[in-house]
Design a protein around this motif. Structure first.
Motif, PDB file in Angstrom:
ATOM      1  N   ILE A  34      63.834  75.680 -18.921  1.00  0.00           N
ATOM      2  CA  ILE A  34      64.065  76.231 -20.648  1.00  0.00           C
ATOM      3  C   ILE A  34      64.168  74.104 -20.964  1.00  0.00           C
ATOM      4  O   ILE A  34      63.310  73.967 -22.490  1.00  0.00           O
ATOM      5  CB  ILE A  34      65.719  76.298 -20.907  1.00  0.00           C
ATOM      6  CG1 ILE A  34      65.638  77.660 -20.329  1.00  0.00           C
ATOM      7  CG2 ILE A  34      66.294  76.243 -21.884  1.00  0.00           C
ATOM      8  CD1 ILE A  34      67.209  78.041 -20.624  1.00  0.00           C
ATOM      9  N   ASN A  35      64.023  73.654 -20.215  1.00  0.00           N
ATOM     10  CA  ASN A  35      64.628  71.901 -19.948  1.00  0.00           C
ATOM     11  C   ASN A  35      62.436  71.707 -20.236  1.00  0.00           C
ATOM     12  O   ASN A  35      62.566  70.792 -21.139  1.00  0.00           O
ATOM     13  CB  ASN A  35      65.028  71.340 -19.436  1.00  0.00           C
ATOM     14  CG  ASN A  35      66.757  71.233 -19.737  1.00  0.00           C
ATOM     15  OD1 ASN A  35      67.346  71.319 -20.806  1.00  0.00           O
ATOM     16  ND2 ASN A  35      67.460  71.218 -18.480  1.00  0.00           N
TER      17      ASN A  35
ATOM     18  N   LYS B 117      58.025  70.985 -24.638  1.00  0.00           N
ATOM     19  CA  LYS B 117      56.823  71.471 -24.745  1.00  0.00           C
ATOM     20  C   LYS B 117      56.655  71.317 -25.987  1.00  0.00           C
ATOM     21  O   LYS B 117      55.942  70.797 -26.998  1.00  0.00           O
ATOM     22  CB  LYS B 117      55.932  72.054 -23.932  1.00  0.00           C
ATOM     23  CG  LYS B 117      55.567  71.334 -22.742  1.00  0.00           C
ATOM     24  CD  LYS B 117      54.744  72.930 -22.030  1.00  0.00           C
ATOM     25  CE  LYS B 117      53.605  73.167 -22.644  1.00  0.00           C
ATOM     26  NZ  LYS B 117      52.118  73.620 -20.937  1.00  0.00           N
ATOM     27  N   LYS B 118      57.657  71.479 -26.198  1.00  0.00           N
ATOM     28  CA  LYS B 118      58.098  72.302 -27.713  1.00  0.00           C
ATOM     29  C   LYS B 118      57.793  70.985 -28.894  1.00  0.00           C
ATOM     30  O   LYS B 118      57.527  70.948 -29.690  1.00  0.00           O
ATOM     31  CB  LYS B 118      58.721  72.921 -28.227  1.00  0.00           C
ATOM     32  CG  LYS B 118      59.315  73.604 -29.941  1.00  0.00           C
ATOM     33  CD  LYS B 118      60.629  74.852 -29.311  1.00  0.00           C
ATOM     34  CE  LYS B 118      60.276  74.299 -30.969  1.00  0.00           C
ATOM     35  NZ  LYS B 118      61.811  75.520 -31.472  1.00  0.00           N
TER      36      LYS B 118
ATOM     37  N   LYS C 210      51.907  79.700 -27.758  1.00  0.00           N
ATOM     38  CA  LYS C 210      52.554  81.350 -28.406  1.00  0.00           C
ATOM     39  C   LYS C 210      53.710  81.785 -27.069  1.00  0.00           C
ATOM     40  O   LYS C 210      54.559  81.981 -27.415  1.00  0.00           O
ATOM     41  CB  LYS C 210      52.136  81.650 -29.057  1.00  0.00           C
ATOM     42  CG  LYS C 210      52.532  82.861 -29.701  1.00  0.00           C
ATOM     43  CD  LYS C 210      50.934  83.474 -30.186  1.00  0.00           C
ATOM     44  CE  LYS C 210      52.197  85.343 -30.966  1.00  0.00           C
ATOM     45  NZ  LYS C 210      51.582  86.062 -31.896  1.00  0.00           N
ATOM     46  N   GLU C 211      53.183  81.944 -26.367  1.00  0.00           N
ATOM     47  CA  GLU C 211      53.138  82.510 -25.103  1.00  0.00           C
ATOM     48  C   GLU C 211      54.545  82.053 -23.987  1.00  0.00           C
ATOM     49  O   GLU C 211      55.991  82.229 -23.916  1.00  0.00           O
ATOM     50  CB  GLU C 211      52.682  82.508 -23.796  1.00  0.00           C
ATOM     51  CG  GLU C 211      51.304  84.557 -24.269  1.00  0.00           C
ATOM     52  CD  GLU C 211      50.366  83.077 -25.251  1.00  0.00           C
ATOM     53  OE1 GLU C 211      49.685  82.241 -25.228  1.00  0.00           O
ATOM     54  OE2 GLU C 211      49.322  84.468 -25.815  1.00  0.00           O
TER      55      GLU C 211
ATOM     56  N   LEU D  17      60.367  81.268 -24.207  1.00  0.00           N
ATOM     57  CA  LEU D  17      61.543  79.981 -24.251  1.00  0.00           C
ATOM     58  C   LEU D  17      62.541  80.876 -25.422  1.00  0.00           C
ATOM     59  O   LEU D  17      63.752  80.692 -24.567  1.00  0.00           O
ATOM     60  CB  LEU D  17      61.540  78.535 -24.893  1.00  0.00           C
ATOM     61  CG  LEU D  17      61.849  78.155 -25.634  1.00  0.00           C
ATOM     62  CD1 LEU D  17      63.027  76.954 -24.404  1.00  0.00           C
ATOM     63  CD2 LEU D  17      61.664  76.553 -26.393  1.00  0.00           C
ATOM     64  N   LYS D  18      62.057  81.457 -25.690  1.00  0.00           N
ATOM     65  CA  LYS D  18      62.924  82.873 -26.768  1.00  0.00           C
ATOM     66  C   LYS D  18      63.945  83.470 -26.076  1.00  0.00           C
ATOM     67  O   LYS D  18      65.230  83.445 -25.499  1.00  0.00           O
ATOM     68  CB  LYS D  18      62.337  82.729 -28.321  1.00  0.00           C
ATOM     69  CG  LYS D  18      63.234  83.763 -28.978  1.00  0.00           C
ATOM     70  CD  LYS D  18      62.193  84.299 -29.873  1.00  0.00           C
ATOM     71  CE  LYS D  18      63.090  85.264 -30.911  1.00  0.00           C
ATOM     72  NZ  LYS D  18      62.758  85.488 -32.161  1.00  0.00           N
ATOM     73  N   GLY D  19      62.776  83.911 -25.142  1.00  0.00           N
ATOM     74  CA  GLY D  19      64.064  84.427 -24.021  1.00  0.00           C
ATOM     75  C   GLY D  19      64.611  84.077 -23.547  1.00  0.00           C
ATOM     76  O   GLY D  19      65.965  84.588 -22.412  1.00  0.00           O
TER      77      GLY D  19
END
Length: 78
Positions: free
Chosen positions: A10-11, A16-17, A24-25, A30-32
């Motif tokens: 997650i971190n 990266k975000k 996109k993947e 990350l969302k999940g």
């Protein structure tokens, strides 16, 4: 509890975000992972609150009635 590897992922994805280099993947991953983290957090917090007893300075049980009912339903309180 969420595994240490998942928290690290997650971190890493969040970094990266923030840097603007996430695809996109990875964004979906990350969302999940964040949703899984929040679900786990909420569950743990709920259990902690449901096992709480509130006592005033004089030693009287002042636990809110709503919480007492939940505790009785879950057999965590007499």
């Amino acid at each position: 509890m969420l595994e240490k590897e998942k928290l690290q992922r997650i971190n890493a994805l969040a970094a990266k975000k923030k840097a603007g280099s996430i695809n996109k993947e990875e964004l979906e991953e990350l969302k999940g992972l964040r949703e899984e983290y929040l679900e786990n957090f909420r569950s743990s917090f709920r259990k902690q609150v449901e096992n709480t007893k509130v006592v005033d300075p004089e030693g009287n049980d002042v636990t809110p009635e709503k919480l007492k009912r939940i505790q009785q339903e879950k057999n965590t309180r007499e």
